[in-house]
Design a protein around this motif. Structure first.
Motif, PDB file in Angstrom:
ATOM      1  N   ASP A 292       0.828  -1.216   0.000  1.00 47.90           N
ATOM      2  CA  ASP A 292       0.000   0.000   0.000  1.00 47.90           C
ATOM      3  C   ASP A 292       0.852   1.252   0.000  1.00 47.90           C
ATOM      4  O   ASP A 292       0.427   2.323  -0.452  1.00 47.90           O
ATOM      5  N   LYS A 293       2.068   1.135   0.534  1.00 44.73           N
ATOM      6  CA  LYS A 293       2.974   2.279   0.566  1.00 44.73           C
ATOM      7  C   LYS A 293       4.404   1.774   0.433  1.00 44.73           C
ATOM      8  O   LYS A 293       4.692   0.639   0.768  1.00 44.73           O
ATOM      9  N   PRO A 294       5.292   2.608  -0.053  1.00 44.51           N
ATOM     10  CA  PRO A 294       6.690   2.171  -0.237  1.00 44.51           C
ATOM     11  C   PRO A 294       7.365   1.881   1.104  1.00 44.51           C
ATOM     12  O   PRO A 294       6.988   2.447   2.137  1.00 44.51           O
ATOM     13  N   ASP A 295       8.355   1.001   1.086  1.00 44.67           N
ATOM     14  CA  ASP A 295       9.068   0.660   2.303  1.00 44.67           C
ATOM     15  C   ASP A 295      10.028   1.754   2.755  1.00 44.67           C
ATOM     16  O   ASP A 295      10.475   1.781   3.888  1.00 44.67           O
TER      17      ASP A 295
END
Length: 296
Positions: A292-295
């Motif tokens: 859902d979101k970048p690491d």
């Protein structure tokens, strides 16, 4: 006391301490399950000849399970009515079109016991833990030795697994198995609930003891290549898994099946789930895992 006499007494004490029963317990002999093991069979589980056991495929091809039409036996008495309805629905989908989504064809972690009838497996036994590596999708499980489940378990894809040895048998107990979007117990789409509990018992057996399970496997499952290589004429040791599944949210009773692994020959093949999102055969995109979101 002379120096020589003192040295002799010390040497004698050290020798005695090294003997079983003299100042320490006898060493425990741990069975050696190392090496690569093959089980190139689909759908994979080996139903028992009698008693509560895994589902079989109602669709047959040349007498065996038709892996192109996975219609689990929803009449099996181990299933609660709600679970039987789910299995029946998946079977209708399999007959009607191109099948149904499962964690393997959607590139998701398989979970336990779905991952157990894998085409190949290798086990790394260490002093305080065991690592199990599966051939298909390079999946990995971590098992703690001589430990207890925590009072509060955070569900994970392969659950919380603890193990101990009972003579020549490795016993693994797993709970806390995470329910993902395609979570299921087997390739027939049998559902699972948070109450799922799996106990695995691994043991090396001779051909004569494995023969019954080998015949049950040949009667029910199709042999596929799947990167696993083995010798059908092998008559040495086999690694046999005898596992029991209970889930009060899905099953009316605990049930048991086997999986019999042959020694794997040759190199370990890399089999990775192809994350090409477009499924030409299903006319829709594959629901592969997404972040859902970048690491970072």
């Amino acid at each position: 006391m002379t120096g020589l006499r003192r040295k002799l007494l010390i040497a004698g004490a050290l020798a005695a301490a090294a003997l079983p029963g003299w100042g320490q317990a006898a060493p425990v002999t741990v069975p050696d399950f190392s090496g690569m093991w093959a089980h190139p069979s689909l759908p994979g589980m080996e139903p028992l000849a009698s008693g509560p056991t895994s589902l079989v495929n109602l669709q047959r091809r040349n007498g065996r399970s038709n892996v192109l039409q996975l219609v689990g036996d929803y009449h099996n008495p181990i299933l609660k009515p709600e679970a039987a309805a789910v299995v029946k629905k998946h079977g209708e989908e399999s007959l009607d079109h191109y099948g149904f989504h499962n964690p393997r064809n959607q590139c998701w972690p398989n979970g336990v016991p779905f991952v157990l009838p894998n085409a190949g497996m290798e086990m790394f036994q260490q002093r305080d833990h065991i690592t199990i590596h599966y051939l298909v999708d390079q999946q990995v499980r971590h098992v703690r030795l001589n430990a207890q489940h925590p009072a509060k378990i955070a569900p994970s894809w392969y659950g919380d697994s603890v193990a101990h040895y009972e003579g020549d048998t490795l016993v693994i107990d797993t709970v806390g198995i995470k329910i993902g979007p395609f979570a299921m117990v087997d390739m027939f789409g049998t559902p699972q609930s948070p109450a799922l509990h799996v106990v695995e018992r691994y043991r090396l057996v001779d051909y004569d003891e494995a023969k019954d399970a080998i015949e049950r496997n040949a009667k029910e499952n199709w042999r596929v290549s799947g990167g696993a290589v083995f010798d059908l004429d092998h008559r040495g040791k086999f690694l046999q898994l005898h596992f029991t599944v209970e889930d009060e949210g899905v099953f009316t009773m605990p049930w048991t099946a086997t999986i019999t692994y042959w020694p794997h020959l040759g190199e370990w093949t890399e089999l990775i789930c192809a994350e090409n999102r477009r499924q030409y055969y299903a006319e829709k995109d594959t629901a592969v895992p997404e972040a859902d979101k970048p690491d970072f």
